[in-house]
Design an enzyme around this catalytic site. Structure first.
Site, PDB file in Angstrom:
ATOM      1  N   GLY A 201       0.829  -1.197   0.000  1.00  0.00           N
ATOM      2  CA  GLY A 201       0.000   0.000   0.000  1.00  0.00           C
ATOM      3  C   GLY A 201       0.863   1.246   0.000  1.00  0.00           C
ATOM      4  CG  ASN A 214      -3.015  -2.306   2.905  1.00  0.00           C
ATOM      5  OD1 ASN A 214      -3.581  -2.254   3.993  1.00  0.00           O
ATOM      6  ND2 ASN A 214      -2.097  -1.434   2.535  1.00  0.00           N
ATOM      7  CD  GLU A 260      -6.546   0.323   4.363  1.00  0.00           C
ATOM      8  OE1 GLU A 260      -5.446   0.892   4.258  1.00  0.00           O
ATOM      9  OE2 GLU A 260      -7.632   0.927   4.528  1.00  0.00           O
TER      10      GLU A 260
END
Length: 339
Positions: A201, A214, A260
Site C-alpha cells: 500500500g 492490505n 486493511e
C-alpha cells in the site's frame, strides 16, 4: 492441529480414489447451516457405505455465467468452500467448470457421463431446491428416478431454517451488506471470512502507527464499509487477533475499496502472502475525520473495542478447524487453477 487428508481438484482430473464415493452436489455458496445439513446427510451415508464423501460443485457460480452483467456477491470462493468442507471431515471437493458446454448438457447426460461413468457414484445427496442440466430440467424427483435406473442411492435434504425462514445465501449477503456479521455468523455456523493476497500500500497505516495487511477484494464484494474485529490466518496456519477496515479511506484518498487489517502485536512482513481474514464483530461505519490526529485517536478506540469483542468470542471448534485446513487447501486451489 492435524487435519484429515483432503483433496481439491477439477472434475476432469478427479482422483481415482473418488470413484464410488458418496457425492454431495450443489453450488454451496456460503457453506451455511443449510448446506452443512446436506454435508451431514452425505457423511452419514458415506460412513454407512464405508465410502469416501466428496463435494461436487461448480465454478464460476452458474448465476455469474448466465447473468454476467449482474454482479454476484460471492460468499465462498472455491478455496474457502473447500476449507469448510475439509473442516467437516469431507474427503475432497471436485469442481466442474461451468461454461457454455456444461450449461448445455442435458440432465440425463450429466447423470450418465459424470455421476455414472466418470465417478461411479454410490449415493448422491442434494438440497431440496437443487436443479441441474440444460434449462434446469434435472429436479430432485428426476434425480431419484435416475438413481433407481442407474443403481445409485439418492437423498434429498429438506429445507433448513429458523423463525425468519429458510437459511439461504441471500439472507447472509443481505446481513453482510448491512454489517451484521454476528447474524451472518449464526446463519453460516462459522465466522464469515475473506481471502486475499496482501499487496503493498502507501504505508500510510505504518506512519499512523497501525501498519496493515492490505487486500484488494473482488469488485463484487458487497460487505458494508466499516471497521470490524477480526482474526487473520497466515499461510503457516498461525492465527492473529486484529482490527480490520473495509472501505475507501475518505479521510485521505476516497479510493478503490481495500480490506486493511492491523494485527495486534505483529511486526513481520506479510507482503505477497495469501491471508484469511475472519470478521468477528462490527464496530462502526466508515467515517471521514478532519485530521490525522482525530483518526489516530479513533483507531485506538477501535482497537480497544476489537480486543473486547475478540476476548468475548473465542474461536469455536469449527472456526479453528477451518483456519487449520485453509492454508493447505489454498495451495491446492492455486495448483488446480481455482484460486
Amino acid at each position: 492441529m492435524t487435519m484429515p487428508s483432503f483433496s481439491l481438484a477439477v472434475l476432469n482430473d478427479a482422483p481415482a480414489a473418488f470413484r464410488g464415493a458418496v457425492l454431495a452436489i450443489g453450488n454451496f455458496d456460503g457453506m451455511h447451516e443449510g448446506h452443512q445439513a446436506v454435508l451431514a446427510a452425505a457423511e452419514a451415508e458415506a460412513q454407512h457405505l464405508s465410502a469416501p464423501c466428496v463435494i461436487l460443485t461448480f465454478e464460476p457460480h452458474p448465476r455469474s455465467f448466465f447473468a454476467p452483467a449482474t454482479p454476484l456477491f460471492r460468499l465462498t470462493p472455491a478455496a474457502l468452500k473447500a476449507s469448510v468442507a475439509a473442516a467437516h471431515g469431507i474427503s475432497g471437493m471436485l469442481v466442474a467448470r461451468f461454461d457454455a458446454a456444461f450449461a448445455a448438457t442435458e440432465a440425463e447426460e450429466f447423470v450418465r457421463a459424470v455421476l455414472v461413468e466418470k465417478l461411479a457414484a454410490r449415493h448422491v445427496v442434494t438440497g431440496y431446491d437443487f436443479h441441474f442440466g440444460h434449462q434446469r430440467r434435472g429436479t430432485p424427483d428426476f434425480l431419484k428416478r435416475q438413481g433407481v435406473l442407474n443403481a445409485f442411492g439418492v437423498t434429498v435434504v429438506d429445507k433448513h431454517g429458523d423463525e425468519a425462514g429458510a437459511v439461504s445465501s441471500s439472507r447472509i449477503r443481505e446481513a453482510l451488506r448491512e454489517g451484521r456479521v454476528e447474524e451472518a455468523r449464526e446463519l453460516l455456523g462459522w465466522d464469515f471470512s475473506l481471502v486475499g493476497r496482501v499487496i503493498a500500500g502507501d504505508k500510510r497505516g505504518r506512519d499512523l502507527g497501525f501498519p496493515t495487511a492490505n487486500m484488494a477484494l473482488n469488485a463484487t464484494c458487497g460487505l458494508r464499509h466499516g471497521i470490524y474485529a477480526a482474526r487473520y490466518t497466515r499461510p503457516d496456519g498461525s492465527v492473529h487477533d486484529g482490527v480490520a477496515s473495509y472501505g475507501r479511506r475518505p479521510t485521505f484518498d476516497n479510493g478503490a475499496p481495500l480490506l486493511e487489517t492491523f494485527l495486534f502485536g505483529f511486526s513481520g512482513e506479510l507482503y505477497g502472502e495469501m491471508g484469511l481474514v475472519s470478521l468477528i464483530g462490527w464496530i462502526r461505519g466508515e467515517e471521514r475525520f478532519d485530521s490525522a490526529e482525530a483518526l489516530i485517536s479513533r483507531m485506538h478506540e477501535d482497537a480497544a473495542a476489537a480486543r473486547a469483542i475478540l476476548a468475548a468470542r473465542p474461536q469455536r471448534d469449527l472456526d479453528r478447524r477451518i483456519a487449520a485446513a485453509w492454508p493447505r487447501v489454498e495451495r491446492q486451489a492455486e495448483a488446480a487453477g481455482l484460486a
